[in-house]
Design a protein around this motif. Structure first.
Motif, PDB file in Angstrom:
ATOM      1  N   HIS A  72       0.828  -1.217   0.000  1.00 37.48           N
ATOM      2  CA  HIS A  72       0.000   0.000   0.000  1.00 37.48           C
ATOM      3  C   HIS A  72       0.856   1.258   0.000  1.00 37.48           C
ATOM      4  O   HIS A  72       0.328   2.355  -0.164  1.00 37.48           O
ATOM      5  CB  HIS A  72      -0.947  -0.009   1.205  1.00 37.48           C
ATOM      6  CG  HIS A  72      -1.967  -1.113   1.115  1.00 37.48           C
ATOM      7  ND1 HIS A  72      -3.156  -0.974   0.438  1.00 37.48           N
ATOM      8  CD2 HIS A  72      -1.936  -2.394   1.564  1.00 37.48           C
ATOM      9  CE1 HIS A  72      -3.831  -2.120   0.492  1.00 37.48           C
ATOM     10  NE2 HIS A  72      -3.106  -3.002   1.169  1.00 37.48           N
ATOM     11  N   ASP A  73       2.162   1.086   0.152  1.00 38.92           N
ATOM     12  CA  ASP A  73       3.081   2.217   0.123  1.00 38.92           C
ATOM     13  C   ASP A  73       3.657   2.443  -1.282  1.00 38.92           C
ATOM     14  O   ASP A  73       4.587   3.205  -1.475  1.00 38.92           O
ATOM     15  CB  ASP A  73       4.206   1.979   1.151  1.00 38.92           C
ATOM     16  CG  ASP A  73       5.089   3.207   1.338  1.00 38.92           C
ATOM     17  OD1 ASP A  73       4.544   4.333   1.242  1.00 38.92           O
ATOM     18  OD2 ASP A  73       6.301   3.038   1.557  1.00 38.92           O
ATOM     19  N   GLY A  75       2.829   3.751  -5.051  1.00 37.68           N
ATOM     20  CA  GLY A  75       1.846   4.529  -5.803  1.00 37.68           C
ATOM     21  C   GLY A  75       2.064   4.503  -7.298  1.00 37.68           C
ATOM     22  O   GLY A  75       1.259   5.019  -8.075  1.00 37.68           O
ATOM     23  N   ARG A 138       3.930   8.326  -1.715  1.00 39.72           N
ATOM     24  CA  ARG A 138       4.289   6.901  -1.765  1.00 39.72           C
ATOM     25  C   ARG A 138       5.516   6.683  -2.662  1.00 39.72           C
ATOM     26  O   ARG A 138       5.995   7.578  -3.334  1.00 39.72           O
ATOM     27  CB  ARG A 138       3.089   6.091  -2.251  1.00 39.72           C
ATOM     28  CG  ARG A 138       1.949   6.105  -1.224  1.00 39.72           C
ATOM     29  CD  ARG A 138       0.794   5.207  -1.636  1.00 39.72           C
ATOM     30  NE  ARG A 138       0.109   5.718  -2.836  1.00 39.72           N
ATOM     31  CZ  ARG A 138      -0.739   5.006  -3.558  1.00 39.72           C
ATOM     32  NH1 ARG A 138      -1.013   3.748  -3.226  1.00 39.72           N
ATOM     33  NH2 ARG A 138      -1.321   5.535  -4.624  1.00 39.72           N
TER      34      ARG A 138
END
Ligand code: ACO
Length: 451
Positions: A72-73, A75, A138
């Motif tokens: 989730h980090d 992008g 991110r």
């Protein structure tokens, strides 16, 4: 954001190789042609068990695992490749299988293609994103991978295969210099893949070398101009600790460093020439563009630059010599080789230039600084330790005799377009953690497993 660059890296090459000495005998060419003439020792290759999706999955999954990356980090995920197996669906979408199962689907980026340059273009996209107003804090990942194969003949020993995955973000140990990227792009038919039914390129070997060297001249001179605007004392090669090149074969890289010295010579004043280039004054009247195949210039500047080559470039060729031309990851294999040849102490504060070339043609020279910041120092140590583990795998590969290599290539060639298809290549031989093609169904959908 500051110090945007490479935070972590992972390189993957196939577990099988053919020895270039044996290949010389098998191809009935003069002994030394591939090993001395091209400067190659071993060539990595894939059976029909691996394709571009599996190669990129392997490199990406290892990067994520080794660096404990929170999906989730991320992008942005970019892919650079010229190994096209689908005219619409990107390799990136296959890589998303790793992210989507964790619910991480808000990730920009797709594939970028122009011969061996796609990886660099993907990397620039990632760097630019982190430095842009679209950035959301991110990190980005760039994956570059290719399977480089040629039909039987003089180009075949210049094949190779592999993939690299790079984690991009701020506060990196390997920082990209801003405002000095120098590109040269134009149209040429030196190497291209117009036959979509074949895995092999059309290649005009001699023209491709001329295009590569003239792109180098253009990028290097523009890069020096831009560097001098930032630092008026910049002295070209002498101000750089390392110079890394896309490596179709190692001999061309050595010739390229000689070419850089020839450019420094032509750019110098008469007084500088006498001091820095003793005994070379007869080349003062030579023209850049008439000398791509001039034996006298080549020989004189190969001799002149030999020590510079040993220091600044040769350490970057270890993977290239032992795997071959990986296409898009080639330059990044050069970066990995260079980094593992030194200790972190030797690298801190160093600057090196990188030359990326993709036939057709697109090319850029840019530079990386090794951050002297202490917090980056521990990241650098971790990075080098991890890359050392990667490079050590070169020695645990299996040597395959040329006849068997040729047979495996034949299976790939014959089945390049077969569907449905079940690959026959060995799973046993693959390194642990390698993704492989399970099958292609009658709708040409591919499925993969991980060893
Ligand atoms: N001992 C030592 N050296 C030898 C021997 C020997 N017995 N026999 C030949 N050589 C040398 C030759 O002198 C030559 O050296 P040189 O380049 O210094 O002149 C070298 O080996 C290669 O031999 P050639 O006969 O010149 O070249 P060949 O016809 O075998 O093709 C080529 C070489 C053009 C590189 C071919 O492999 C090819 O087309 N490869 C793919 C294209 C490529 O990689 N281009 C580079 C940039 S574009 C890209 O990245 C794809």
């Amino acid at each position: 954001v500051e110090n945007v660059g490479i935070l972590a890296m992972e390189i993957y090459f196939p577990s099988q190789y053919v020895d270039q000495v044996e290949l010389e005998k098998f191809d009935e060419v003069a002994a030394g042609k591939y090993t001395i003439g091209l400067g190659q020792s071993r060539m990595g290759f894939c059976s029909d068990r691996e394709d571009i999706n599996s190669l990129c999955l392997t490199a990406l999954h290892r990067l994520i695992e080794k660096n404990n990356i929170n999906l989730h980090d991320i992008g942005r995920l970019e892919v650079g490749t010229e190994t096209i197996i689908d005219k619409s669906k990107s390799v990136k979408t296959f890589l998303m299988t790793l992210f989507a199962k964790e619910g991480a689907t808000d990730i920009e980026g797709i594939d970028t293609t122009n011969a061996c340059y796609g990886g660099t273009a993907a990397l620039f996209n990632a760097i630019n994103w982190v430095e842009s107003s679209s950035w959301d804090g991110r990190k980005a990942i760039v994956v570059a991978g290719d399977i480089a194969v040629y039909g039987k003949g003089p180009a075949r020993p210049t094949g190779g295969a592999g993939a690299v995955a790079m984690l991009i973000g701020p506060d990196a140990p390997l920082v990209f210099d801003c405002g000095v990227r120098a590109s040269y792009m134009t149209h040429a038919y030196d190497f291209y893949k117009p036959d979509l039914a074949s895995e092999f390129p059309y290649v005009d070997g001699k023209l491709s070398i001329q295009c590569y060297l003239s792109a180098l001249d253009n990028c290097y001179n523009l890069f020096c101009q831009k560097m001098r605007k930032v630092d008026p004392k910049f002295k070209g090669l002498l101000s750089l600790d390392g110079m890394l090149f896309h490596s179709p074969y190692c001999k061309l890289v050595q010739k390229s460093l000689a070419r850089v010295s020839f450019n420094d010579f032509l750019n110098a004043t008469e007084a500088e020439r006498e001091k820095q280039f003793p005994g070379l004054s007869q080349f003062s009247t030579y023209n850049r563009c008439d000398t791509y195949f001039d034996r006298d210039v080549e020989k004189a500047f190969m001799t002149y630059s030999n020590k510079l080559f040993e220091q600044k470039t040769k350490p970057s060729l270890h993977i290239a010599r032992n795997v071959g031309n990986m296409y898009t990851p080639s330059l990044y294999g050069g970066l990995v080789s260079y980094l593992v040849s030194k200790s972190p102490d030797q690298l801190i504060g160093k600057k090196f230039a990188l030359f990326s070339y993709g036939s057709g043609l697109a090319s850029t020279m840019y530079s990386i600084n090794i951050c002297s910041d202490m917090s980056a120092g521990s990241k650098l140590e971790k990075l080098i330790k991890s890359l050392n583990e990667n490079v050590a795998m070169l020695d645990s590969r299996q040597s395959i005799e040329p006849q068997k290599f040729s047979d495996i290539m034949q299976v790939r060639t014959e089945n390049y377009h077969t569907a449905p298809y079940e690959p026959s290549g060995s799973i046993e031989v693959l390194f642990p953690g390698t993704y492989y093609l399970n099958k292609i169904d009658d709708q040409r959908r591919r499925t993969y497993e991980r060893k």
